[in-house]
Motif scaffolding. Structure first.
Motif, PDB file in Angstrom:
ATOM      1  N   ALA A 253       7.094   4.738  -4.124  1.00 51.32           N
ATOM      2  CA  ALA A 253       6.505   3.501  -4.676  1.00 51.32           C
ATOM      3  C   ALA A 253       7.454   2.322  -4.493  1.00 51.32           C
ATOM      4  O   ALA A 253       8.625   2.380  -4.887  1.00 51.32           O
ATOM      5  CB  ALA A 253       6.175   3.691  -6.150  1.00 51.32           C
ATOM      6  N   GLY A 254       6.966   1.256  -3.884  1.00 52.44           N
ATOM      7  CA  GLY A 254       7.761   0.051  -3.683  1.00 52.44           C
ATOM      8  C   GLY A 254       8.830   0.176  -2.617  1.00 52.44           C
ATOM      9  O   GLY A 254       9.652  -0.725  -2.466  1.00 52.44           O
ATOM     10  N   ARG A 255       8.831   1.256  -1.858  1.00 50.51           N
ATOM     11  CA  ARG A 255       9.919   1.525  -0.917  1.00 50.51           C
ATOM     12  C   ARG A 255       9.516   1.474   0.543  1.00 50.51           C
ATOM     13  O   ARG A 255      10.324   1.772   1.419  1.00 50.51           O
ATOM     14  CB  ARG A 255      10.547   2.887  -1.217  1.00 50.51           C
ATOM     15  N   SER A 256       8.269   1.150   0.836  1.00 52.35           N
ATOM     16  CA  SER A 256       7.886   1.073   2.247  1.00 52.35           C
ATOM     17  C   SER A 256       6.939  -0.107   2.470  1.00 52.35           C
ATOM     18  O   SER A 256       6.763  -0.948   1.585  1.00 52.35           O
ATOM     19  CB  SER A 256       7.289   2.401   2.722  1.00 52.35           C
ATOM     20  N   ASP A 257       6.346  -0.155   3.666  1.00 53.00           N
ATOM     21  CA  ASP A 257       5.673  -1.377   4.120  1.00 53.00           C
ATOM     22  C   ASP A 257       4.348  -1.669   3.432  1.00 53.00           C
ATOM     23  O   ASP A 257       3.768  -2.740   3.674  1.00 53.00           O
ATOM     24  CB  ASP A 257       5.471  -1.299   5.636  1.00 53.00           C
ATOM     25  N   ASP A 258       3.866  -0.782   2.602  1.00 47.32           N
ATOM     26  CA  ASP A 258       2.697  -1.119   1.797  1.00 47.32           C
ATOM     27  C   ASP A 258       3.058  -2.115   0.689  1.00 47.32           C
ATOM     28  O   ASP A 258       2.191  -2.829   0.190  1.00 47.32           O
ATOM     29  CB  ASP A 258       2.052   0.135   1.200  1.00 47.32           C
ATOM     30  N   TYR A 259       4.324  -2.169   0.334  1.00 49.74           N
ATOM     31  CA  TYR A 259       4.715  -2.984  -0.824  1.00 49.74           C
ATOM     32  C   TYR A 259       4.429  -4.483  -0.647  1.00 49.74           C
ATOM     33  O   TYR A 259       3.854  -5.108  -1.546  1.00 49.74           O
ATOM     34  CB  TYR A 259       6.177  -2.719  -1.160  1.00 49.74           C
ATOM     35  N   PRO A 260       4.778  -5.105   0.494  1.00 51.40           N
ATOM     36  CA  PRO A 260       4.432  -6.520   0.652  1.00 51.40           C
ATOM     37  C   PRO A 260       2.926  -6.785   0.568  1.00 51.40           C
ATOM     38  O   PRO A 260       2.506  -7.823   0.035  1.00 51.40           O
ATOM     39  CB  PRO A 260       4.979  -6.872   2.037  1.00 51.40           C
ATOM     40  N   PHE A 261       2.123  -5.855   1.080  1.00 49.71           N
ATOM     41  CA  PHE A 261       0.663  -6.012   0.983  1.00 49.71           C
ATOM     42  C   PHE A 261       0.217  -5.917  -0.479  1.00 49.71           C
ATOM     43  O   PHE A 261      -0.596  -6.709  -0.952  1.00 49.71           O
ATOM     44  CB  PHE A 261      -0.044  -4.934   1.821  1.00 49.71           C
ATOM     45  N   GLN A 262       0.761  -4.933  -1.164  1.00 55.09           N
ATOM     46  CA  GLN A 262       0.442  -4.745  -2.588  1.00 55.09           C
ATOM     47  C   GLN A 262       0.814  -5.992  -3.388  1.00 55.09           C
ATOM     48  O   GLN A 262       0.036  -6.466  -4.224  1.00 55.09           O
ATOM     49  CB  GLN A 262       1.225  -3.526  -3.079  1.00 55.09           C
ATOM     50  N   GLN A 263       1.977  -6.545  -3.102  1.00 57.45           N
ATOM     51  CA  GLN A 263       2.434  -7.749  -3.813  1.00 57.45           C
ATOM     52  C   GLN A 263       1.528  -8.952  -3.538  1.00 57.45           C
ATOM     53  O   GLN A 263       1.425  -9.855  -4.367  1.00 57.45           O
ATOM     54  CB  GLN A 263       3.873  -8.093  -3.391  1.00 57.45           C
ATOM     55  N   ALA A 264       0.888  -8.924  -2.364  1.00 58.94           N
ATOM     56  CA  ALA A 264      -0.034 -10.015  -2.009  1.00 58.94           C
ATOM     57  C   ALA A 264      -1.441  -9.775  -2.537  1.00 58.94           C
ATOM     58  O   ALA A 264      -2.355 -10.558  -2.237  1.00 58.94           O
ATOM     59  CB  ALA A 264      -0.067 -10.174  -0.485  1.00 58.94           C
ATOM     60  N   GLY A 265      -1.650  -8.705  -3.289  1.00 57.64           N
ATOM     61  CA  GLY A 265      -2.953  -8.443  -3.890  1.00 57.64           C
ATOM     62  C   GLY A 265      -3.925  -7.709  -2.993  1.00 57.64           C
ATOM     63  O   GLY A 265      -5.121  -7.652  -3.279  1.00 57.64           O
ATOM     64  N   ILE A 266      -3.431  -7.122  -1.901  1.00 61.30           N
ATOM     65  CA  ILE A 266      -4.276  -6.366  -0.976  1.00 61.30           C
ATOM     66  C   ILE A 266      -4.274  -4.891  -1.407  1.00 61.30           C
ATOM     67  O   ILE A 266      -3.201  -4.339  -1.679  1.00 61.30           O
ATOM     68  CB  ILE A 266      -3.745  -6.521   0.467  1.00 61.30           C
ATOM     69  N   PRO A 267      -5.446  -4.257  -1.487  1.00 64.59           N
ATOM     70  CA  PRO A 267      -5.476  -2.830  -1.841  1.00 64.59           C
ATOM     71  C   PRO A 267      -4.684  -2.002  -0.820  1.00 64.59           C
ATOM     72  O   PRO A 267      -4.796  -2.229   0.389  1.00 64.59           O
ATOM     73  CB  PRO A 267      -6.965  -2.470  -1.802  1.00 64.59           C
ATOM     74  N   THR A 268      -3.895  -1.046  -1.303  1.00 63.08           N
ATOM     75  CA  THR A 268      -3.062  -0.237  -0.409  1.00 63.08           C
ATOM     76  C   THR A 268      -3.180   1.244  -0.761  1.00 63.08           C
ATOM     77  O   THR A 268      -3.454   1.621  -1.887  1.00 63.08           O
ATOM     78  CB  THR A 268      -1.568  -0.616  -0.516  1.00 63.08           C
TER      79      THR A 268
END
Ligand code: DPN
Ligand code: ZN
Length: 322
Positions: free
Chosen positions: A244-259
């Protein structure tokens, strides 16, 4: 190698005249052909031998470039060229995106490939970081996700199904220095472009030799097709808490995109309950070669790699194929 999902298995079973098959027990022999002829909605069985062939190329690239594919090196740039060449030959629109802010000095580009069909306002993205650490060739971390994605992209082009939605693949630079390539990409999008991304799926370490079956944000609707596929194999997947929070899904998640995404685990240790349900060694790391020189071709769990590759295809077909 395994015929994916119940719908395809049932249809094939009828066509092949071998009766009703129990879910995961007696799948028909892999013919190397897809189920499209019998069911236009069924995802193809992504060939894990082809995924492993991509890994072998990435391994050779590391070997002739000082043993690694770090983002700032020729090993990384050769990795980009390999993936790009395969995608272009298959008909993709491929873009190298230089990372001009927030990346390590000298880092190579992100590679973005879009399949030019389906509704461009409804985009499903699938990504993996293509860089390794400097300690080794990065076969599980993250040749595995990179190769599984590449073969999925090639399978989509080869099948060429009618598309409902848009599919975009990404191979990220400079993940290992702080998720920098994916962060740059997300920040480069307009708010309209951002809101057109219906989900982002991340694949980072999907072939850990002592691994488990982990799904990012497993209870979300974005995760549903990923979970449904692994559930259909009886794998009893768990939340990817380690990643969690350690790979490239994190920037998308922070931008409000479902991941969401698949992972098999890094340096955290397998519990006895996990060893009981998945096999492997309790008390040992999911990947004993995490960020080490031994993250080579022998550090690949081919069974797990195959299950991830097939689940990516299932998810892609569910979300974007007509
Ligand atoms: N794959 C790790 C890396 O790129 O270094 C990050 C990570 C660690 C992801 C643990 C998931 C779990
Ligand atoms: Zn990684």
């Amino acid at each position: 190698m395994r015929r994916p999902f119940a719908v395809a298995s049932f249809s094939l079973a009828v066509v092949l005249g071998c009766g009703t098959l129990p879910a995961a027990a007696a799948a028909p022999a892999d013919t190397g052909r897809s189920a499209t002829a019998v069911n236009a909605l069924a995802a193809p069985d992504v060939d894990v031998t082809k995924v492993r062939a991509h890994l072998s190329e990435l391994s050779a690239i590391a070997a002739r470039n000082g043993g690694n594919r770090r983002s700032t090196t020729q090993g990384y740039r050769d990795s980009v060229a390999y993936v790009k060449g395969k995608l272009q030959a298959a008909g993709y629109t491929v873009t190298e995106q230089p990372c001009t802010s927030g990346c390590t000095s000298g880092a190579g580009p992100n590679l973005i490939a879009e399949w030019p069909q389906g509704d461009a306002n409804n985009v499903y993205m699938f990504g993996a970081h293509l860089d390794s650490v400097s300690a080794g060739p990065g076969m599980n971390d993250n040749g595995s996700g990179s190769a599984a994605l590449l073969e999925n992209a090639l399978a989509l082009a080869q099948q060429n199904p009618a598309m409902r939605n848009r599919v975009r693949f990404a191979w990220w630079t400079d993940e290992e220095q702080g998720l920098n390539g994916s962060n740059f990409y997300v920040r480069s999008l307009s708010s309209t472009q951002r809101s057109g991304i219906r989900a982002y799926y991340n694949f980072d370490m999907v072939a850990s030799t002592n691994g488990g079956y982990f799904i990012n944000r497993i209870t979300t609707s974005a995760a549903a097709p990923m979970k449904a596929y692994w559930d259909s194999l009886g794998l009893q997947p768990e939340e990817n808490t380690e990643g969690a929070g350690r790979s490239d899904d994190y920037p998308f998640q922070q931008a409000g995109i479902p991941t969401s995404g698949y992972a098999m685990g890094a340096s955290a240790r397998k519990t006895s309950a996990q060893a009981a349900k998945w096999g492997g060694t309790a008390g040992s790391a999911y990947d004993p070669c995490y960020h080490r020189s031994c993250d080579t071709l022998t550090n690949i769990n081919t069974t797990g790699l195959n299950r991830a590759a097939d689940g990516i295809a299932h998810t892609l077909w569910q979300q974007a194929v007509s």
